[in-house]
Design a protein around this motif. Structure first.
Motif, PDB file in Angstrom:
ATOM      1  N   LEU A 109       0.835  -1.194   0.000  1.00 32.22           N
ATOM      2  CA  LEU A 109       0.000   0.000   0.000  1.00 32.22           C
ATOM      3  C   LEU A 109       0.874   1.250   0.000  1.00 32.22           C
ATOM      4  CD1 LEU A 109      -2.906  -0.747   2.528  1.00 32.22           C
ATOM      5  CD2 LEU A 109      -2.991  -0.752   0.036  1.00 32.22           C
ATOM      6  N   VAL A 110       0.482   2.220  -0.797  1.00 29.41           N
ATOM      7  CA  VAL A 110       1.116   3.539  -0.787  1.00 29.41           C
ATOM      8  C   VAL A 110       0.055   4.519  -0.298  1.00 29.41           C
ATOM      9  CG1 VAL A 110       2.269   5.314  -2.129  1.00 29.41           C
ATOM     10  CG2 VAL A 110       2.633   2.905  -2.696  1.00 29.41           C
ATOM     11  N   TYR A 111       0.217   5.009   0.916  1.00 36.23           N
ATOM     12  CA  TYR A 111      -0.808   5.833   1.533  1.00 36.23           C
ATOM     13  C   TYR A 111      -0.842   7.224   0.902  1.00 36.23           C
ATOM     14  CZ  TYR A 111      -1.419   2.205   5.028  1.00 36.23           C
ATOM     15  OH  TYR A 111      -1.684   1.006   5.643  1.00 36.23           O
ATOM     16  N   VAL A 112      -2.040   7.751   0.744  1.00 36.35           N
ATOM     17  CA  VAL A 112      -2.227   9.003   0.014  1.00 36.35           C
ATOM     18  C   VAL A 112      -1.644  10.191   0.768  1.00 36.35           C
ATOM     19  CG1 VAL A 112      -4.264   8.186  -1.210  1.00 36.35           C
ATOM     20  CG2 VAL A 112      -4.532   9.259   1.029  1.00 36.35           C
ATOM     21  N   ASP A 113      -1.593  10.108   2.094  1.00 35.71           N
ATOM     22  CA  ASP A 113      -1.052  11.217   2.881  1.00 35.71           C
ATOM     23  C   ASP A 113       0.440  11.061   3.170  1.00 35.71           C
ATOM     24  OD1 ASP A 113      -3.524  12.354   2.877  1.00 35.71           O
ATOM     25  OD2 ASP A 113      -4.097  11.640   4.857  1.00 35.71           O
ATOM     26  N   SER A 114       1.069  10.099   2.521  1.00 37.31           N
ATOM     27  CA  SER A 114       2.532   9.916   2.568  1.00 37.31           C
ATOM     28  C   SER A 114       3.063   9.492   3.935  1.00 37.31           C
ATOM     29  CB  SER A 114       3.251  11.202   2.121  1.00 37.31           C
ATOM     30  OG  SER A 114       2.847  11.554   0.814  1.00 37.31           O
ATOM     31  N   TRP A 115       2.218   8.927   4.779  1.00 30.17           N
ATOM     32  CA  TRP A 115       2.712   8.359   6.039  1.00 30.17           C
ATOM     33  C   TRP A 115       1.873   7.134   6.369  1.00 30.17           C
ATOM     34  CZ3 TRP A 115      -0.865   8.414  10.064  1.00 30.17           C
ATOM     35  CH2 TRP A 115      -1.931   9.316   9.944  1.00 30.17           C
ATOM     36  N   THR A 116       2.507   6.154   6.993  1.00 27.83           N
ATOM     37  CA  THR A 116       1.873   4.868   7.266  1.00 27.83           C
ATOM     38  C   THR A 116       1.326   4.839   8.686  1.00 27.83           C
ATOM     39  OG1 THR A 116       3.392   3.755   5.756  1.00 27.83           O
ATOM     40  CG2 THR A 116       2.234   2.376   7.354  1.00 27.83           C
ATOM     41  N   PRO A 117       0.032   4.597   8.862  1.00 30.32           N
ATOM     42  CA  PRO A 117      -0.541   4.494  10.206  1.00 30.32           C
ATOM     43  C   PRO A 117      -0.218   3.129  10.824  1.00 30.32           C
ATOM     44  CG  PRO A 117      -2.252   4.243   8.551  1.00 30.32           C
ATOM     45  CD  PRO A 117      -0.993   4.562   7.809  1.00 30.32           C
ATOM     46  N   SER A 118       0.839   3.085  11.602  1.00 33.57           N
ATOM     47  CA  SER A 118       1.339   1.815  12.143  1.00 33.57           C
ATOM     48  C   SER A 118       0.557   1.314  13.343  1.00 33.57           C
ATOM     49  CB  SER A 118       2.812   1.973  12.536  1.00 33.57           C
ATOM     50  OG  SER A 118       2.960   3.011  13.489  1.00 33.57           O
ATOM     51  N   ALA A 119      -0.366   2.108  13.870  1.00 32.15           N
ATOM     52  CA  ALA A 119      -1.099   1.699  15.071  1.00 32.15           C
ATOM     53  C   ALA A 119      -2.171   0.656  14.765  1.00 32.15           C
ATOM     54  CB  ALA A 119      -1.742   2.911  15.742  1.00 32.15           C
ATOM     55  N   PHE A 120      -2.486   0.443  13.489  1.00 31.84           N
ATOM     56  CA  PHE A 120      -3.552  -0.485  13.112  1.00 31.84           C
ATOM     57  C   PHE A 120      -3.017  -1.517  12.133  1.00 31.84           C
ATOM     58  CE2 PHE A 120      -5.550   3.599  14.030  1.00 31.84           C
ATOM     59  CZ  PHE A 120      -6.499   3.232  14.984  1.00 31.84           C
ATOM     60  N   SER A 121      -3.492  -2.740  12.282  1.00 31.25           N
ATOM     61  CA  SER A 121      -3.162  -3.773  11.310  1.00 31.25           C
ATOM     62  C   SER A 121      -3.904  -3.490  10.011  1.00 31.25           C
ATOM     63  CB  SER A 121      -3.554  -5.152  11.843  1.00 31.25           C
ATOM     64  OG  SER A 121      -4.971  -5.253  11.977  1.00 31.25           O
ATOM     65  N   ARG A 122      -3.448  -4.082   8.938  1.00 35.44           N
ATOM     66  CA  ARG A 122      -4.101  -3.856   7.651  1.00 35.44           C
ATOM     67  C   ARG A 122      -5.501  -4.463   7.632  1.00 35.44           C
ATOM     68  NH1 ARG A 122      -0.332  -4.461   2.451  1.00 35.44           N
ATOM     69  NH2 ARG A 122      -2.438  -4.338   1.589  1.00 35.44           N
TER      70      ARG A 122
END
Length: 376
Positions: A109-122
């Motif tokens: 996944l390439v997140y649209v806001d350019s940062w990865t939300p690591s607090a949640f599983s996919r």
């Protein structure tokens, strides 16, 4: 002499007993003292243990109160084993959700806001995205449910809409209309009079916000049929009830014929195929050679239909109604109840993703549902 010896014996006996008592008495006193000392020592240790346990209980009670006061985020693990809750939140049965999740996780996944939300599983990210599509919960509501921020929710949902569209719609559904041979293999009995039917088409409209200050755009999106600003799509359904074609969203004033022409959907058909449609689809002049169109007859200047025409109308209506039922299922996704300004740039992707998800729900035709079984 004997009396003297007797006196001596009598006087000696008490001396012996007294000496015995004198020798043993200190021993008894020491044992009693030791026992009293051991008892006092064990009692003191028990008091200390009790005080220590009381401290631990007080600490655990404080920790429990703290945890109870904190919010626990909603996760898919809380509802995955409850089919009713899964149908309420993401509108999918657990096994179908797992299929989509496992397929999507094969791709980065390439997140649209350019940062990865690591607090949640996919998996949880997919869950909250499907919740947004089904229930149309505001971002703030989802942020409260999942104990995060609105920015995180926006980043996750927009990213997963793009991912679902690319993997499942573009990769599996787009340009993959079932062949006539496959349609005949799963043809329901209700299509007995139209055994060459390959596609049942219908148009549906979705309301949206007024498009800004652009008067041209406002006039194009205003639908005289709905009396509001809408966008319109043409959907195609196979005889077995599967959604096999979904056009882009067009302004609400666009005619059904213009959408069919512009979308170039007829180029995906082959000679010998039949299309079932409503009266609005007067696309005879657009049909490639060898492709047939079956629509209800027009009344024109006649006062009423002939008995034969009435039978034709009934047969077409019984078969064509499945396309209307598919469009109704698509609109069960509350996000399509009204497209706001913030989603207008991805409205087509949202609509097509919702249409794709309908294929993961239970079959709507009884003949297909009776032969349908799934074991994970």
């Amino acid at each position: 002499r004997q009396c003297r010896q007797a006196e001596i014996g009598e006087s000696a006996e008490p001396e012996t007993n007294e000496s015995i008592l004198t020798d043993t008495e200190p021993v008894v006193e020491n044992e009693v003292a030791d026992e009293e000392h051991n008892y006092m020592q064990s009692y003191s240790s028990l008091v200390l243990d009790i005080k220590e346990l009381e401290k631990q209980i007080a600490y655990l009670q404080t920790e429990m109160a703290t945890l109870q006061s904190q919010k626990h985020p909603l996760t898919v693990a809380n509802v995955i084993d409850n089919e009713q809750k899964m149908l309420m939140y993401p509108s999918l049965k657990p096994q179908m959700f797992r299929i989509i999740d496992s397929t999507l996780q094969r791709f980065p996944l390439v997140y649209v806001d350019s940062w990865t939300p690591s607090a949640f599983s996919r998996t949880d990210q997919l869950f909250m995205t499907l919740m947004k599509l089904k229930l149309n919960c505001p971002f703030l509501d989802l942020a409260e449910r999942f104990c995060t921020s609105k920015a995180t929710i926006h980043n996750i949902i927009i990213t997963h809409v793009f991912a679902l569209h690319e993997v499942f719609f573009e990769g599996m559904m787009e340009n993959n209309i079932l062949s006539l041979l496959k349609c005949k293999a799963s043809m329901p009995a209700i299509f007995g009079d139209f055994n060459c039917c390959r596609l049942v088409i219908d148009a549906t409209e979705v309301t949206q916000d007024v498009p800004g200050q652009d008067m041209t755009a406002q006039s194009q999106t205003y639908s005289s049929y709905k009396n509001r600003h809408t966008v319109k799509s043409v959907t195609g359904v196979a005889p077995n009830g599967a959604v096999v074609y979904v056009s882009k969203l067009y302004p609400g004033s666009t005619s059904d014929v213009a959408i069919v022409k512009h979308s170039n959907m007829l180029a995906k058909l082959s000679p010998g195929d039949m299309i079932l449609a409503d009266k609005e689809f007067t696309i005879h002049s657009l049909l490639p050679q060898g492709i047939h169109l079956n629509i209800p007859p027009f009344l024109k200047d006649k006062g009423q239909y002939t008995p034969a025409e009435v039978q034709v109308c009934r047969k077409i209506a019984r078969s064509r109604i499945h396309a209307e039922r598919v469009n109704e299922r698509i609109k069960y996704f509350e996000i399509l109840s009204h497209i706001p300004q913030q989603f207008r740039h991805i409205s087509t992707k949202i609509f097509q993703v919702c249409a794709m998800l309908v294929n993961f729900q239970n079959p709507m035709i009884a003949d297909i549902a009776n032969n349908y079984s799934f074991d994970l």
